[in-house]
Design a protein around this motif. Structure first.
Motif, PDB file in Angstrom:
ATOM      1  N   ILE A 290       0.842  -1.207   0.000  1.00  0.00           N
ATOM      2  CA  ILE A 290       0.000   0.000   0.000  1.00  0.00           C
ATOM      3  C   ILE A 290       0.875   1.254   0.000  1.00  0.00           C
ATOM      4  O   ILE A 290       0.666   2.171  -0.794  1.00  0.00           O
ATOM      5  CB  ILE A 290      -0.958   0.000   1.211  1.00  0.00           C
ATOM      6  N   ALA A 291       1.899   1.272   0.867  1.00  0.00           N
ATOM      7  CA  ALA A 291       2.762   2.460   0.972  1.00  0.00           C
ATOM      8  C   ALA A 291       3.499   2.704  -0.339  1.00  0.00           C
ATOM      9  O   ALA A 291       3.687   3.855  -0.747  1.00  0.00           O
ATOM     10  CB  ALA A 291       3.747   2.281   2.116  1.00  0.00           C
ATOM     11  N   ALA A 292       3.916   1.639  -1.016  1.00  0.00           N
ATOM     12  CA  ALA A 292       4.632   1.809  -2.286  1.00  0.00           C
ATOM     13  C   ALA A 292       3.698   2.397  -3.339  1.00  0.00           C
ATOM     14  O   ALA A 292       4.112   3.246  -4.128  1.00  0.00           O
ATOM     15  CB  ALA A 292       5.192   0.475  -2.755  1.00  0.00           C
ATOM     16  N   MET A 293       2.429   1.957  -3.333  1.00  0.00           N
ATOM     17  CA  MET A 293       1.474   2.516  -4.301  1.00  0.00           C
ATOM     18  C   MET A 293       1.275   4.009  -4.043  1.00  0.00           C
ATOM     19  O   MET A 293       1.213   4.806  -4.978  1.00  0.00           O
ATOM     20  CB  MET A 293       0.142   1.779  -4.219  1.00  0.00           C
ATOM     21  N   ILE A 294       1.198   4.380  -2.755  1.00  0.00           N
ATOM     22  CA  ILE A 294       1.056   5.803  -2.421  1.00  0.00           C
ATOM     23  C   ILE A 294       2.313   6.552  -2.871  1.00  0.00           C
ATOM     24  O   ILE A 294       2.237   7.610  -3.478  1.00  0.00           O
ATOM     25  CB  ILE A 294       0.805   5.983  -0.905  1.00  0.00           C
ATOM     26  N   GLY A 295       3.477   5.973  -2.596  1.00  0.00           N
ATOM     27  CA  GLY A 295       4.739   6.603  -3.012  1.00  0.00           C
ATOM     28  C   GLY A 295       4.821   6.760  -4.516  1.00  0.00           C
ATOM     29  O   GLY A 295       5.240   7.792  -5.027  1.00  0.00           O
TER      30      GLY A 295
ATOM     31  N   ALA B 253      -1.853  13.856   1.183  1.00  0.00           N
ATOM     32  CA  ALA B 253      -3.277  13.571   1.443  1.00  0.00           C
ATOM     33  C   ALA B 253      -3.521  12.062   1.454  1.00  0.00           C
ATOM     34  O   ALA B 253      -4.217  11.539   2.330  1.00  0.00           O
ATOM     35  CB  ALA B 253      -4.139  14.232   0.376  1.00  0.00           C
ATOM     36  N   PHE B 254      -2.921  11.353   0.500  1.00  0.00           N
ATOM     37  CA  PHE B 254      -3.086   9.888   0.453  1.00  0.00           C
ATOM     38  C   PHE B 254      -2.495   9.241   1.707  1.00  0.00           C
ATOM     39  O   PHE B 254      -3.042   8.297   2.264  1.00  0.00           O
ATOM     40  CB  PHE B 254      -2.387   9.295  -0.774  1.00  0.00           C
ATOM     41  N   GLN B 255      -1.351   9.788   2.128  1.00  0.00           N
ATOM     42  CA  GLN B 255      -0.682   9.241   3.323  1.00  0.00           C
ATOM     43  C   GLN B 255      -1.584   9.400   4.533  1.00  0.00           C
ATOM     44  O   GLN B 255      -1.710   8.499   5.348  1.00  0.00           O
ATOM     45  CB  GLN B 255       0.598  10.048   3.617  1.00  0.00           C
TER      46      GLN B 255
ATOM     47  N   TYR C 218      -4.530   6.993   4.449  1.00  0.00           N
ATOM     48  CA  TYR C 218      -4.075   5.624   4.728  1.00  0.00           C
ATOM     49  C   TYR C 218      -3.818   5.423   6.221  1.00  0.00           C
ATOM     50  O   TYR C 218      -4.234   4.438   6.822  1.00  0.00           O
ATOM     51  CB  TYR C 218      -2.801   5.350   3.911  1.00  0.00           C
ATOM     52  N   GLN C 219      -3.145   6.413   6.819  1.00  0.00           N
ATOM     53  CA  GLN C 219      -2.819   6.305   8.235  1.00  0.00           C
ATOM     54  C   GLN C 219      -4.081   6.242   9.097  1.00  0.00           C
ATOM     55  O   GLN C 219      -4.172   5.437  10.026  1.00  0.00           O
ATOM     56  CB  GLN C 219      -1.955   7.500   8.634  1.00  0.00           C
ATOM     57  N   LYS C 220      -5.085   7.049   8.730  1.00  0.00           N
ATOM     58  CA  LYS C 220      -6.313   7.067   9.530  1.00  0.00           C
ATOM     59  C   LYS C 220      -7.094   5.758   9.387  1.00  0.00           C
ATOM     60  O   LYS C 220      -7.673   5.257  10.348  1.00  0.00           O
ATOM     61  CB  LYS C 220      -7.209   8.258   9.133  1.00  0.00           C
ATOM     62  N   PHE C 221      -7.081   5.204   8.177  1.00  0.00           N
ATOM     63  CA  PHE C 221      -7.723   3.892   7.978  1.00  0.00           C
ATOM     64  C   PHE C 221      -7.040   2.832   8.846  1.00  0.00           C
ATOM     65  O   PHE C 221      -7.688   1.997   9.464  1.00  0.00           O
ATOM     66  CB  PHE C 221      -7.667   3.482   6.501  1.00  0.00           C
TER      67      PHE C 221
END
Lengths: 261, 338
Positions: A157-162, A173-175, A178-181
């Motif tokens: 997931i983090a790589a896709m955001i990156g 914003a994506f980060q 993701y963190q809140k989810f």
């Protein structure tokens, strides 16, 4: 695979370059665990119960220690990729004969290991002092194995955001989303067992629970069937998100703009 | 045999446009406007194996974008390119085994670790045997005079020392082609000379082709056989460095010292006085208008000569003139000479 092990090894050595920083960052888990202890002791006392949905104060605290360890030690891969795009250093990563994604997977693991070990050491000592020994020693090996799955899933997931930094200018914003989810649906602040049944069903069907809740829950109540279920869940999500990541990576590459000429 | 063949290469970027102030920000949010920018425009050139080719141009000329396309990092908008027989953006990993890269403004060495750790890691990444990596490190340590730097954390090295380590690291796997993007940027004169000497020696010894981008004409003079000057994404000049000097270095600088004091209004026919001292004078003349022997005769007639130096003006000046010619009409850039 030798080269990826070498990359992992160098990152591991690199993470020890500043031991003070490594320990300093891990100290963060101490106030977190103290606050959780206060919060959940009061909650259990107010409910007048020794156990809520299968969890005691002791198991809740050990659950949260492991959940926090997973969260605090996971590398901020989105930022790493995004920064590399912004400052142009991505040029080196892409001009070497290795797979971009496996390179980042190796560095992610290398960055994580000592950070996780320090969090477990400090957080574990604190929780042990506050509520006593962990509920079941058998929980250690099972949890540690599934933590690897949790990190891999987080990597996808983090790589896709990156990688979205290849296309959009700012990924914060994506980060944040993701963190809140991960906080809410992953069971990082509150174990999913304390949620209403319908929300538990939703949360457990999503990948976030396999990243935080499942390994932490397995740690406090280890069993081989639960281990198998967690592992199967993680593998299924890793396969699905991994494929999506590879597809996304190939698409993103064509859109890459490297700053600085 | 060609190491690089580039044909009608084009790279366009979209740059977001925003007018000033809050209104501009809102407009940009709901109705973003983009400026198309052609960083590389219809670029075609060839480079032979083992050649030292300079790719020179001012900031934003498209040099780095071209080098990033040639290493496979960026996909071009259109056009073709072959590097050592590979299409870079389609066969990036295969190509990576054959080329070395240095992007002068970005470090490839692990910043907190000694350079030796990165060298050893690169040995693994380029799939070299451990013994071969060790042998190669010893060889490069001697060639680049970095033996005593390898065990110092990279962050503690000076920029010049770091750059020598960077270039040495890029040669670890014996690449056939070295792509150097601004390798001398930010270095002082001595460090620049050091790095140029090392690159030239390695290129001669190992027959490594070097494509070097720079906006420092000194790199070009010291290292390259041939030069391509690029501006606004297009080639404005390409020729041998010696021809460039012959065609554009028609002005000479003369520094003279006399035995006796000279007049403050010292002047000679066909020469422009740049600076006058008590005993010395600095002049310039155009070899097309005034032959050198006439200049010498006039200088010796003016007094008793103690010392005389005749030199070319810095190449930067010459290139600046070529830039100015091309910058005047960017949309119709002339190809000055082939």
């Amino acid at each position: 695979m030798k080269k990826y092990f070498a990359i992992f090894r160098v990152t591991l050595i690199n993470s020890l370059a500043y031991p003070g920083e490594l320990i300093g960052r891990s100290l963060m888990i101490l106030p977190f665990m103290w606050i959780f202890h206060q919060l959940w002791s009061v909650t259990f006392a107010a409910a007048g119960a020794q156990e809520i949905n299968g969890l005691t104060v002791r198991s809740t605290l050990w659950y949260l220690m492991l959940a926090e360890t997973i969260e605090l030690s996971r590398p901020r891969l989105g930022n790493t990729i995004s920064e590399a795009v912004k400052d142009g250093s991505i040029a080196y990563i892409l001009s070497k004969p290795y797979d971009f994604l496996l390179y980042h997977y190796s560095t992610s693991l290398g960055e994580t290991i000592f950070r996780a070990a320090m969090n477990i050491l400090l957080g574990g000592a604190m929780v042990w002092w506050l509520v006593g020994a962990p509920p079941n020693p058998f929980g250690w090996p099972l949890a540690l194995l599934t933590i690897l799955g949790a990190w891999t899933l987080n990597f996808c997931i983090a790589a896709m955001i990156g990688l979205s930094a290849f296309i959009v200018e700012d990924i914060s914003a994506f980060q944040w989303i993701y963190q809140k989810f991960a906080f809410i649906l992953g069971g990082l602040l509150i174990p999913l067992d304390f949620y209403p049944a319908w929300l538990q069903t939703i949360a457990k069907a999503l990948p976030f629970s396999a990243m935080v809740y499942s390994p932490a829950r397995l740690f406090v109540e280890p069993s081989l069937p639960a281990f198998a279920t967690t592992l199967a869940m993680q593998l299924a999500w890793i396969a699905a998100l991994g494929l999506l990541l590879v597809y996304f990576y190939r698409r993103s590459l064509a859109h890459l703009t490297v700053n600085g000429g | 045999m060609s190491a690089i063949t580039v044909s009608h290469l084009q790279k366009n970027f979209q740059s977001k446009r925003k007018t000033a102030g809050l209104t501009g920000s809102f407009q940009s949010l709901f109705k973003p406007e983009y400026n198309p920018i052609a960083a590389v425009r219809n670029l075609s050139f060839e480079m032979e194996s083992g050649e030292l080719l300079g790719f020179i141009g001012p900031n934003g000329a498209g040099k780095s974008t071209t080098i990033k396309i040639l290493t496979g990092i960026l996909h071009p908008s259109s056009g073709e390119a072959k590097v050592l027989g590979y299409t870079p953006w389609k066969e990036r990993q295969k190509l990576a085994f054959q080329i070395g890269t240095v992007f002068g403004q970005r470090p490839q060495l692990w910043y907190h670790l000694p350079a030796i750790d990165t060298f050893t890691l690169f040995g693994k990444i380029y799939e070299l045997e451990d013994a071969e990596t060790k042998k190669r490190i010893s060889f490069l340590a001697e060639a680049f005079e970095i033996g005593d730097l390898l065990e110092t954390p990279v962050r503690k090295l000076s920029l010049g020392q770091r750059m020598r380590c960077e270039v040495a690291a890029s040669l670890l796997h014996k690449p056939k082609l070295l792509l150097l993007d601004e390798p001398s940027i930010g270095l002082d004169v001595v460090a620049k000379q050091h790095i140029r000497d090392a690159i030239r020696t390695m290129s001669e010894q190992e027959k490594v082709g070097v494509l070097l981008t720079s906006h420092d004409a000194g790199d070009l003079e010291a290292l390259c056989h041939r030069v391509i000057i690029i501006n606004h994404g297009q080639i404005v000049y390409q020729d041998k460095v010696s021809n460039l000097k012959r065609k554009f270095l028609t002005r000479k600088l003369v520094e003279v010292r006399y035995a006796e004091e000279i007049r403050k209004d010292f002047a000679l026919k066909g020469m422009e006085t740049l600076k006058t001292g008590r005993y010395g004078v600095k002049l310039t003349f155009d070899t097309r208008a005034t032959p050198a022997d006439a200049v010498l005769a006039r200088l010796s007639e003016a007094g008793t000569l103690v010392d005389i130096t005749i030199s070319d003006p810095p190449l930067e000046e010459v290139i600046a003139n070529i830039y100015q010619e091309s910058a005047s009409e960017p949309s119709e850039l002339p190809c000055l000479e082939k």
